[in-house]
Design a protein around this motif. Structure first.
Motif, PDB file in Angstrom:
ATOM      1  N   ILE B  29     -10.490 -11.478  -9.769  1.00 20.10           N
ATOM      2  CA  ILE B  29     -10.396 -10.598  -8.500  1.00 20.10           C
ATOM      3  C   ILE B  29     -11.267  -9.404  -8.453  1.00 20.10           C
ATOM      4  O   ILE B  29     -12.048  -9.100  -9.681  1.00 20.10           O
ATOM      5  CB  ILE B  29      -8.858 -10.075  -8.563  1.00 20.10           C
ATOM      6  CG1 ILE B  29      -8.479  -9.282  -9.828  1.00 20.10           C
ATOM      7  CG2 ILE B  29      -7.667 -11.171  -8.525  1.00 20.10           C
ATOM      8  CD1 ILE B  29      -7.325  -8.402  -9.802  1.00 20.10           C
ATOM      9  N   ASN B  30     -11.636  -8.886  -7.276  1.00 21.74           N
ATOM     10  CA  ASN B  30     -12.234  -7.483  -7.182  1.00 21.74           C
ATOM     11  C   ASN B  30     -11.131  -6.535  -7.274  1.00 21.74           C
ATOM     12  O   ASN B  30     -11.254  -5.466  -8.068  1.00 21.74           O
ATOM     13  CB  ASN B  30     -12.906  -7.480  -5.813  1.00 21.74           C
ATOM     14  CG  ASN B  30     -14.094  -8.530  -5.982  1.00 21.74           C
ATOM     15  OD1 ASN B  30     -14.600  -8.797  -6.890  1.00 21.74           O
ATOM     16  ND2 ASN B  30     -14.453  -8.920  -4.681  1.00 21.74           N
ATOM     17  N   ASN B  31     -10.057  -6.753  -6.700  1.00 20.83           N
ATOM     18  CA  ASN B  31      -9.043  -5.689  -6.889  1.00 20.83           C
ATOM     19  C   ASN B  31      -7.693  -6.288  -6.553  1.00 20.83           C
ATOM     20  O   ASN B  31      -7.736  -7.449  -6.082  1.00 20.83           O
ATOM     21  CB  ASN B  31      -9.135  -4.688  -5.897  1.00 20.83           C
ATOM     22  CG  ASN B  31      -9.118  -4.906  -4.419  1.00 20.83           C
ATOM     23  OD1 ASN B  31      -7.977  -5.159  -3.799  1.00 20.83           O
ATOM     24  ND2 ASN B  31     -10.290  -5.032  -3.928  1.00 20.83           N
ATOM     25  N   LEU B  32      -6.586  -5.570  -6.987  1.00 25.60           N
ATOM     26  CA  LEU B  32      -5.315  -6.083  -6.534  1.00 25.60           C
ATOM     27  C   LEU B  32      -4.651  -4.949  -5.717  1.00 25.60           C
ATOM     28  O   LEU B  32      -4.780  -3.653  -6.293  1.00 25.60           O
ATOM     29  CB  LEU B  32      -4.639  -6.256  -7.932  1.00 25.60           C
ATOM     30  CG  LEU B  32      -3.189  -6.985  -7.784  1.00 25.60           C
ATOM     31  CD1 LEU B  32      -2.966  -8.044  -8.935  1.00 25.60           C
ATOM     32  CD2 LEU B  32      -2.194  -5.878  -7.737  1.00 25.60           C
ATOM     33  N   GLN B  33      -3.684  -5.217  -4.878  1.00 25.91           N
ATOM     34  CA  GLN B  33      -3.265  -4.344  -4.065  1.00 25.91           C
ATOM     35  C   GLN B  33      -1.592  -4.437  -4.059  1.00 25.91           C
ATOM     36  O   GLN B  33      -1.217  -5.630  -4.073  1.00 25.91           O
ATOM     37  CB  GLN B  33      -3.741  -4.152  -2.694  1.00 25.91           C
ATOM     38  CG  GLN B  33      -5.181  -3.999  -2.686  1.00 25.91           C
ATOM     39  CD  GLN B  33      -5.850  -4.188  -1.192  1.00 25.91           C
ATOM     40  OE1 GLN B  33      -5.204  -3.746  -0.229  1.00 25.91           O
ATOM     41  NE2 GLN B  33      -7.134  -4.487  -1.383  1.00 25.91           N
ATOM     42  N   TRP B  34      -1.042  -3.324  -3.990  1.00 23.50           N
ATOM     43  CA  TRP B  34       0.442  -3.624  -3.823  1.00 23.50           C
ATOM     44  C   TRP B  34       0.727  -2.842  -2.332  1.00 23.50           C
ATOM     45  O   TRP B  34       0.198  -1.848  -1.942  1.00 23.50           O
ATOM     46  CB  TRP B  34       1.412  -2.719  -4.903  1.00 23.50           C
ATOM     47  CG  TRP B  34       1.412  -3.538  -6.158  1.00 23.50           C
ATOM     48  CD1 TRP B  34       0.420  -3.237  -7.257  1.00 23.50           C
ATOM     49  CD2 TRP B  34       2.138  -4.401  -6.654  1.00 23.50           C
ATOM     50  NE1 TRP B  34       0.674  -4.016  -8.177  1.00 23.50           N
ATOM     51  CE2 TRP B  34       1.983  -4.969  -7.858  1.00 23.50           C
ATOM     52  CE3 TRP B  34       3.338  -5.184  -6.013  1.00 23.50           C
ATOM     53  CZ2 TRP B  34       2.507  -5.587  -8.543  1.00 23.50           C
ATOM     54  CZ3 TRP B  34       4.224  -5.980  -6.721  1.00 23.50           C
ATOM     55  CH2 TRP B  34       3.734  -6.347  -8.017  1.00 23.50           C
ATOM     56  N   TYR B  35       1.774  -3.743  -1.732  1.00 22.41           N
ATOM     57  CA  TYR B  35       2.347  -3.332  -0.405  1.00 22.41           C
ATOM     58  C   TYR B  35       3.779  -3.207  -0.395  1.00 22.41           C
ATOM     59  O   TYR B  35       4.473  -3.837  -1.192  1.00 22.41           O
ATOM     60  CB  TYR B  35       1.593  -4.227   0.592  1.00 22.41           C
ATOM     61  CG  TYR B  35       0.394  -4.057   1.108  1.00 22.41           C
ATOM     62  CD1 TYR B  35      -0.562  -4.869   0.198  1.00 22.41           C
ATOM     63  CD2 TYR B  35      -0.115  -3.509   1.874  1.00 22.41           C
ATOM     64  CE1 TYR B  35      -2.034  -4.690   0.518  1.00 22.41           C
ATOM     65  CE2 TYR B  35      -1.664  -3.382   2.123  1.00 22.41           C
ATOM     66  CZ  TYR B  35      -2.526  -4.137   1.380  1.00 22.41           C
ATOM     67  OH  TYR B  35      -3.674  -4.090   1.780  1.00 22.41           O
TER      68      TYR B  35
END
Lengths: 113, 112
Positions: B29-35
């Motif tokens: 991954i490049n980044n991981l996001q939380w929503y």
């Protein structure tokens, strides 16, 4: 600043009828996403635009779904003809670019009867 | 297809307790996001953590990322009834540009 605007919020149609959803992303956001979300599940990507170019549309059922993003700003998602299984929430999101967060609209809840 | 898998699928705690949600993913991954998503609403971005970061904080939220295990966790400390919502992790992959892929979510209920 206005967020991502979607319309309509709710739509009820009979099966086999056409339906269209509209999305106005945040100004300056080049990336636009359309997601489908079924109840109790996570969003599933339908199509992603970089400016006016569709770059990810492998999950879009192209026999009945179509999308466009004129001039790289607003976007419409169309279903023709709608089926009962298309009942879901359709979410639009936009982002500034690579490695940035996405901002979501309130979604359009579609019910096909 | 969904890249991330959240665990647990549902979590019920008392107000004041901490809530921990985990996310596992499959590709680099490049980044991981939380929503976060309240019932009947759109998703709201909480935190973005880049692949070269290991931990990030925002208010009562703490996110960790372990790229060797392809996993992330979201910790909400001192939970409130207003934290009741569904929480989703999403990944941006190295070879897929800005493609953002979501997991199935954790449904958190905080009881007053």
């Amino acid at each position: 600043e206005a967020g991502v605007v979607q319309s309509p919020r709710y739509k009820i149609i009979e099966k086999k009828q056409p339906v269209a959803f509209w999305c106005n992303p945040i100004s300056g956001h080049n990336t636009l996403y359309w997601y489908l979300q079924n109840l109790g599940q996570g969003p599933e990507l339908l199509i992603r635009y970089e400016n006016e170019e569709a770059v990810d549309d492998s999950q879009l059922p192209k026999d009945r779904f179509s999308a466009e993003r004129l001039k790289g700003v607003d976007s419409t998602l169309k279903i023709q003809p709608a089926e009962l299984g298309d009942s879901a929430v359709y979410l639009c999101a936009s982002s500034l670019g690579k490695n940035t967060e996405a901002f979501f609209g309130q979604g359009t809840r579609l019910t096909v009867v | 297809s969904q890249q991330g898998e959240e665990d647990p699928q549902a979590l019920s705690i008392q107000e004041g307790e901490n809530a921990t949600m985990n996310c596992s993913y499959k590709t680099s991954i490049n980044n991981l996001q939380w929503y976060r998503q309240n019932s009947g609403r759109g998703l709201v971005h909480l935190i973005l953590i880049r692949s070269n970061e290991r931990e990030k904080h925002s208010g009562r939220l703490r996110v960790t990322l372990d790229t060797s295990k392809k996993s992330s966790s979201l910790l909400i400390t001192a939970s409130r009834a207003a934290d009741t919502a569904s929480y989703f992790c999403a990944t941006m992959n190295n070879n897929a540009g800005n493609m953002l892929t979501f997991g199935g979510g954790t449904r958190l209920m905080v009881k007053p």
